[in-house]
Design a protein around this motif. Structure first.
Motif, mmCIF file in Angstrom:
data_model
loop_
_atom_site.group_PDB
_atom_site.id
_atom_site.type_symbol
_atom_site.label_atom_id
_atom_site.label_comp_id
_atom_site.label_asym_id
_atom_site.label_seq_id
_atom_site.Cartn_x
_atom_site.Cartn_y
_atom_site.Cartn_z
ATOM 1 N N GLN A 171 -52.280 -52.929 36.434
ATOM 2 C CA GLN A 171 -50.843 -52.609 36.391
ATOM 3 C C GLN A 171 -49.995 -53.872 36.346
ATOM 4 O O GLN A 171 -48.953 -53.915 35.704
ATOM 5 N N ALA A 172 -50.483 -54.924 37.058
ATOM 6 C CA ALA A 172 -49.707 -56.170 37.138
ATOM 7 C C ALA A 172 -49.580 -56.841 35.775
ATOM 8 O O ALA A 172 -48.707 -57.686 35.575
ATOM 9 N N GLY A 173 -50.474 -56.465 34.859
ATOM 10 C CA GLY A 173 -50.485 -57.116 33.543
ATOM 11 C C GLY A 173 -49.348 -56.701 32.635
ATOM 12 O O GLY A 173 -49.181 -57.270 31.563
ATOM 13 N N THR A 181 -46.149 -57.164 32.798
ATOM 14 C CA THR A 181 -45.198 -58.241 32.496
ATOM 15 C C THR A 181 -45.813 -59.238 31.529
ATOM 16 O O THR A 181 -45.125 -59.791 30.666
ATOM 17 N N PHE A 230 -56.049 -57.224 33.980
ATOM 18 C CA PHE A 230 -54.826 -57.456 34.746
ATOM 19 C C PHE A 230 -54.354 -56.186 35.464
ATOM 20 O O PHE A 230 -53.554 -56.275 36.384
ATOM 21 N N ASP A 286 -57.386 -54.187 30.910
ATOM 22 C CA ASP A 286 -58.387 -53.862 31.935
ATOM 23 C C ASP A 286 -58.397 -54.883 33.061
ATOM 24 O O ASP A 286 -58.514 -54.533 34.238
#
Lengths: 474, 525
Positions: B324-326, B328, B322, B320
Motif C-alpha cells: 500500500q505504501a508504494g 506514492t 511496496f 507487490d
C-alpha cells in the motif's frame, strides 16, 4: 534465488566500476584543462585572485566602473585560498576546480557511509552511483563552482546528525550548516533538517544556539570586512529577476532523467514513519523554487539528487524484495546514459534539435580556441570586453565588465546601461569577444541595444571557433 | 482500490486516450507520407498498375487491401477515413497490451504502462497517421502477445500458424519491420519445435497470398523485386539515427528505464521466458534502427509495445514489494515519466492541418475537372499525378536519373496542357530545368503555393508595336499590370479583369507605359 541475487550484485558492481572509470577520466581531463569551461569559472577565479592579492571581495560598484559583480558569499573563496597559494602555478582555474572536485568525491564518500550504515554495501554503492553519475552531478563536476563544496558541508552536517547524539555533535552540525549557508545561501534546507534531527534527539536548543551563533559570527565578520560593498553585491546586484518558464523547463528536463530517484524522494516524503529526514526532504524540495531566479541551472537540483540517493537507505525497510530495489536503481542508472542531442530530419528537411551541442568533456578543438583567443587578446591595451571573462584573466587583462550579470540588471532597469553604451560608442574598448550566439542576438549575455551599438562601432576581425573577435571601426 | 473503481479508472483512461487521439486524427497536420500511402491506394483502386504506370518502393499489401474503400468517394475526407482506421489499430494495440498486462501483472501496472505508452510522442503521433505502420504494429504486438501466452516448450500449431500470419502481415504492411520480425522468427525457431516453426513459416507465407496473387495476375514479379526489394536494399539516401534516438530517449525515458529493468529483472524474478521473448524482437528493432538507411520515427514504433510489456512486469513487482505504501512511489513514477512526453505531445494539438486543407480547396476551386496535379508531396492524393513518380522526396531523387526525370516531367506537363502545380518544398528541391520551366509557364495564385498556367511579360516586349506572345492553354485569364492602357489583338482590355484567350499566338501592345504585366489562368476552356 540467492545465486540470482549474487549475479545482480555483480552486475551492479560492474556498472559502478565502468561508470566510475569514465567519470574519473572526465574529472581528470577537466581538472587540467587550462581554459575556462563555464562562464562562472572566469567570474569566480577573478574574485579568488582579488582575495589572494589582498583586495576586496566586494568592492563598491560606482557608475564609472569597473562593472564587476561577485554573486557568491565568501566562504568558498576563503576555503579555496590555500589551494590557490599551493597550486595556482599549474593553472589559474585548477586550485578552485580541485576544491570543487574533492568536495564532490568527499560528498560521495559521505553518502556511501550514510547508506552503508543503514542498508549495506550494495545499496551504498548504488546510491553513490545514483548521485555521482547523475547528469546534474556530471554537469557540475567538471567545472569550478561552489555547489559541491556547499553540498559536502550539508552532507557532513547530516552525517553528524545521523551518527551522533551528544551535544558536541549538535554544536558541530550547527557550525557546518551555517558554514554551508555562507558558501551558497541555497543550502538552507540542511539548517531545518538538522534542527528537526536534534529536536528528536533532545538537543534542539543546543543546535539552534550553535547555528545562530556561527551564523551571526560569519555575518558579523563579513559585515566588518566588506560592509556596504557586501550588501551591494549580495542584494542589489543580485536582483536579476525571476522566470517561471525557466523554472518549468529545468524541472521537466531534470525530472525526465531522474524519474525513479525523484519518485523515491516522493515516496520517502509520504512514508508513514515520521522522521526528521522527511522535514529535511520537504525543505530540499522547496529549495527547488530558488531555480526561479534567472540564470539558475541544473546545479540547483544537486542537493535533491544527493538527498534522493540517500533515500535508498530507507527503502529496504519498506519493501519486501531487495532485488526490486536493485532493479529500480539499475533503471535509474539506465536513464543517466549520456546521450547527446543530434540533428534530426523533419518533414521540411529542417533540424529540430540544433547539432551544435558538444560533449561535456573538453576536447582538443576547445583547447585550440582558448589558445588562439588568449594570444589574440594578450598584446591589446586595456580595457577589453570578453563574453567569457576567463579569457581576460588568462591573457593578463583586468575584468572591466561582467556581461551576464549587468545585462540582466539592465533588463530589470536596475543598472543604467547608457554608460557602457557610451564607452562602446567612443570605442574605448580595444577589443570585444562575443560568441556566435550573442552576435546573432540569440543569447542572454548582452542586450540587443549593446549588440546594435557594437555592430555599428566595431568590426569582426577574426572568427575563432564559436567566438567573434571585434575591433574598433577605423 | 475496489474492483469496480479500478474498472472505472481503466474506462476513463481509455476514454481520455481515445478522445485525445480522435482530436489529433481530425486536426493534426498531415505527414507527407500520408499522401503517398493514400494516393497509392487511390491509384490501385482506379486500375493503375504499380511499377508500370507509376513508381512505388513500398510493399503495397496494405494499399491493395484498402483500395476498395477509395471508391467510397473522393476528396480530403478519405484521408480522415484512413486515419480513423489507423486510430482503430492504435486503440486495439493499446488494448491488447493492457489486457495481457492486466492478466499477467494486475490492473495497476497494466494501466500505468498503457498510460506511459500513450505518453510517448513518437507512438502517439505516428500511430494515428494514414500509414501502414499502424496495422503493422497491431499485428506485430498481437504476434508477440500470442507467443508470450504460450508455454516455453509448446506452441500449438494453430497458434504457430496465426503468429506466423501476423508476423508476415507486419512485414508485408511495412517492410522496415523485417528486422523486428526476424527477432520473432528466431524465438520460434529456437524455443519451439520444428513443427511449430514450419507452421509459423506457413502462416508468414500465407499472409502474402493476396499480394502474390495480384503480382501474378498483373505479371509484376520482376518489377516488384527490382523496385521494392533491390531498390530498398541499395537505397542511397541515408542519415544517422542519433537524432531520433535522442528524441525517443528524452521523451520516453521513464518507460525505457522501467522496461529495461523489467526485461532484465525477468531473468532474476522467475520470468526468464518472458524476458527472452521480449529481448528478441527488441534486439531486432534496435538492429533495424541502425541498419536501415532512413530511420525515421516510424522505424522506432515496434520498440514501444515491447517496452510497455517489460515496464508492466517491473511495476507488478514494485506493487507487490511496496504494498500500500508504494502508491506514492507509483504516483511519482507516473508523474515524472509522463511529463517530458506530454510536453512534447501538447504542441501537436496546435499544429493543425488547416493550411493543407485550404490548399486542397483552392486547387478544387481553380480546377474542378479532377485532372492531374503536379507537386512533390502528393497533396491531391485523390487525383492523378504528373509523370511516373507520384511523390518526389530526397530518397527517391537519389535513386533516379534526375536529368531524365526533368525532361520527362516537363514533357508531361506540356502534354497534359499545363495542369495545376503546387510549388511545395519538394518541388523547390527538384532539378533546375523543372523550376525554370515552372517559373516561365506558371504564375502563383495570391500568396499560396498553388500555381496556374500564366505569364509574366517583360515591359520591353509591350513597347512601341508590341509583340506576339504564345498563350499555352485556352481559358479565362486574370490580367493585371501597372501603368497605362493595354491592347490584346488590337482590343483594349481592362486592368484586373478576366479575358478569354485561345491557346496560340496573341498580339500584346502597351498603349503608353505598361509594366508588371501578368496573366494567370483562372478557368480552363
Amino acid at each position: 534465488m540467492e545465486r540470482q541475487e549474487k549475479i545482480l550484485k555483480v552486475i551492479i558492481w560492474l556498472v559502478f566500476l565502468t561508470a566510475l572509470a569514465f567519470f574519473l577520466r572526465y574529472l581528470f581531463v577537466c581538472l587540467f584543462f587550462p581554459y575556462p569551461l563555464h562562464y562562472r569559472e572566469g567570474v569566480m577565479t577573478n574574485w579568488l585572485r582579488q582575495l589572494a592579492k589582498g583586495k576586496s571581495l566586494y568592492p563598491v560598484i560606482t557608475f564609472s566602473g569597473p562593472f564587476v559583480h561577485n554573486p557568491y558569499l565568501p566562504n568558498f573563496y576563503l576555503l579555496s585560498l590555500p589551494f590557490y597559494y599551493l597550486f595556482s602555478r599549474y593553472g589559474i582555474f585548477l586550485p578552485a576546480r580541485l576544491l570543487s572536485m574533492l568536495s564532490l568525491l568527499l560528498s560521495a564518500g559521505l553518502i556511501f557511509s550514510l547508506v552503508k550504515k543503514k542498508a549495506g554495501t550494495t545499496l551504498a554503492i548504488l546510491s553513490v552511483s545514483l548521485f555521482l553519475f547523475s547528469p546534474v552531478t556530471v554537469y557540475v563536476a567538471g567545472s569550478l563552482q561552489p555547489d559541491t563544496t556547499g553540498l559536502f558541508l550539508v552532507l557532513a552536517a547530516l552525517t553528524v546528525s545521523f551518527l551522533t547524539s551528544f551535544k558536541y555533535g549538535a554544536i558541530f552540525s550547527g557550525f557546518l550548516a551555517s558554514l554551508s549557508f555562507f558558501v551558497k545561501p541555497f543550502f538552507l534546507a540542511v539548517a531545518f533538517g538538522c534542527g528537526a534531527a536534534w529536536r528528536e534527539k533532545k538537543c534542539g536548543l543546543t543546535y539552534l544556539f550553535s547555528f545562530f551563533l556561527f551564523f551571526s559570527l560569519f555575518l558579523l565578520a563579513i559585515t566588518l570586512c566588506w560592509g556596504h560593498g557586501f550588501w551591494q553585491h549580495f542584494w542589489q546586484l543580485n536582483m536579476s529577476g525571476f522566470s517561471l518558464r525557466q523554472f518549468f523547463h529545468l524541472l521537466v528536463q531534470v525530472s525526465g532523467r531522474h524519474v525513479i530517484l525523484f519518485s523515491m524522494v516522493i515516496f520517502s516524503l509520504f512514508s508513514r514513519k515520521k522522521q526528521w529526514w522527511q522535514s529535511y526532504l520537504i525543505c530540499v524540495v522547496l529549495a527547488i523554487f530558488f531555480s526561479l531566479k534567472i540564470g539558475a541551472e541544473e546545479n540547483y537540483y544537486l542537493e535533491l539528487v544527493a538527498a534522493g540517493s540517500i533515500c535508498l537507505a530507507f527503502l529496504p525497510g519498506e519493501t519486501a524484495q531487495q532485488q526490486v530495489v536493485y532493479l529500480l536503481c539499475l533503471a535509474q542508472l539506465f536513464l543517466y546514459l549520456p546521450l547527446k542531442p543530434a540533428a534530426v530530419f523533419t518533414r521540411t528537411y529542417g533540424q529540430e534539435v540544433p547539432a551544435v551541442v558538444s560533449s561535456l568533456t573538453p576536447d582538443f578543438a576547445r583547447r585550440q580556441v582558448g589558445q588562439l583567443i588568449c594570444s589574440a587578446l594578450r598584446p591589446l591595451p586595456e580595457p577589453v570586453i570578453s563574453e567569457d571573462v576567463g579569457y581576460l584573466l588568462l591573457s593578463g587583462h583586468e575584468v572591466f565588465f561582467q556581461p551576464y550579470q549587468f545585462t540582466q540588471l539592465a533588463r530589470q532597469a536596475k543598472w543604467p546601461e547608457g554608460i557602457i553604451l557610451q564607452m562602446v560608442r567612443e570605442k574605448k574598448f580595444s577589443a570585444i569577444v562575443l560568441s556566435a550566439e550573442s552576435y546573432q542576438e540569440k543569447s542572454v549575455f548582452f542586450s540587443p541595444s549593446f549588440l546594435r551599438k557594437v555592430k555599428s562601432c566595431y568590426v569582426i576581425s577574426r572568427i575563432i571557433g564559436n567566438y567573434y573577435l571585434l575591433e574598433p571601426l577605423r | 482500490m475496489t474492483r469496480s473503481r479500478r474498472a472505472g479508472v481503466v474506462f476513463y483512461l481509455f476514454l481520455f486516450i481515445s478522445l485525445c487521439w480522435s482530436w489529433l486524427v481530425v486536426l493534426r497536420y498531415f505527414d507527407d507520407d500520408e499522401f503517398q500511402h493514400t494516393h497509392l491506394s487511390w491509384l490501385l483502386a482506379h486500375n493503375f498498375t504499380p511499377l508500370r504506370d507509376f513508381f512505388e518502393h513500398h510493399v503495397f499489401l496494405y494499399h491493395l487491401l484498402l483500395s476498395p474503400l477509395m471508391r467510397l468517394g473522393d476528396g480530403p475526407g478519405l484521408l480522415f477515413l484512413w486515419r480513423f482506421l489507423s486510430l482503430a489499430c492504435s486503440v486495439a494495440t493499446v488494448w491488447a497490451i493492457f489486457r495481457f498486462c492486466r492478466r499477467q501483472d494486475g490492473t495497476v501496472p497494466a494501466s500505468i504502462s498503457t498510460w506511459l505508452l500513450f505518453c510517448v510522442p513518437m507512438f502517439t503521433a505516428k500511430m494515428i497517421e494514414a500509414r501502414p505502420e499502424s496495422p503493422a504494429i497491431l499485428s506485430f504486438t498481437v504476434a508477440i502477445l500470442l507467443l508470450l501466452e504460450c508455454d516455453r516448450q509448446y506452441l500449438p500449431r494453430q497458434k504457430a500458424f496465426l503468429t506466423g500470419l501476423l508476423s508476415g502481415l507486419t512485414v508485408f504492411f511495412s517492410a522496415k519491420y523485417v528486422y523486428s520480425v526476424f527477432g520473432l522468427v528466431l524465438v520460434v525457431s529456437l524455443f519451439f519445435g520444428p513443427v511449430s516453426f514450419l507452421f509459423f513459416v506457413g502462416g508468414m507465407l500465407t499472409s502474402g497470398l493476396p499480394l502474390f496473387f495480384y503480382l501474378t495476375v498483373k505479371n509484376l514479379f520482376p518489377e516488384f523485386i527490382h523496385a521494392v526489394v533491390v531498390n530498398n536494399i541499395f537505397w542511397k539516401h541515408s542519415f544517422s539515427p542519433a537524432g531520433y534516438i535522442f528524441e525517443a530517449f528524452t521523451t520516453s525515458s521513464g518507460l525505457m528505464g522501467l522496461a529495461f529493468s523489467g526485461i532484465l529483472g525477468g531473468f532474476f524474478l522467475s520470468r526468464s521466458e518472458r524476458s527472452l521473448l521480449l529481448l528478441a524482437p527488441l534486439g531486432g528493432t534496435v538492429a533495424g534502427i541502425f541498419l536501415l538507411p532512413e530511420p525515421y520515427r516510424q522505424t522506432f514504433l515496434p520498440l514501444f509495445p515491447v517496452l510497455a510489456i517489460g515496464c508492466s512486469f517491473l511495476l507488478s513487482h514494485v506493487v507487490d514489494s511496496f504494498g500500500q505504501a508504494g502508491k506514492t512511489f507509483l504516483v511519482g513514477l507516473v508523474l515524472f515519466s509522463s511529463l517530458p512526453g506530454l510536453l512534447q505531445i501538447l504542441p501537436e494539438f496546435s499544429r493543425t492541418n488547416r493550411k493543407d486543407l485550404q490548399t486542397m480547396a483552392l486547387v478544387e476551386k481553380l480546377d474542378p475537372s479532377k485532372g492531374p496535379v503536379f507537386d512533390g508531396r502528393g497533396l491531391m492524393f485523390y487525383r492523378r499525378h504528373v509523370g511516373f513518380h507520384a511523390c518526389m522526396h530526397r530518397g527517391i531523387m537519389a535513386m533516379i536519373d534526375t536529368e531524365k526525370f526533368a525532361t520527362q516531367t516537363v514533357r508531361e506537363l506540356c502534354r497534359l496542357h499545363y495542369p495545376v502545380v503546387i510549388f511545395d518544398y519538394r518541388v523547390k528541391e527538384m532539378p533546375v530545368e523543372i523550376i525554370n520551366f515552372l517559373n516561365s509557364a506558371y504564375q502563383p495564385i495570391g500568396e499560396s503555393e498553388v500555381y496556374m498556367p500564366g505569364l509574366s511579360i517583360d515591359r520591353s516586349l509591350l513597347a512601341l508595336e508590341g509583340s506576339e506572345i504564345e498563350i499555352p492553354v485556352s481559358g479565362d485569364y486574370r490580367i493585371s499590370w501597372v501603368g497605362q492602357e493595354l491592347a490584346i489583338d488590337g482590343k483594349i482590355v481592362e486592368n484586373n479583369s478576366s479575358v478569354f484567350l485561345e491557346a496560340g499566338l496573341h498580339h500584346f501592345q502597351g498603349l503608353g507605359f505598361v509594366d508588371r504585366l501578368s496573366l494567370v489562368l483562372i478557368r480552363r476552356k
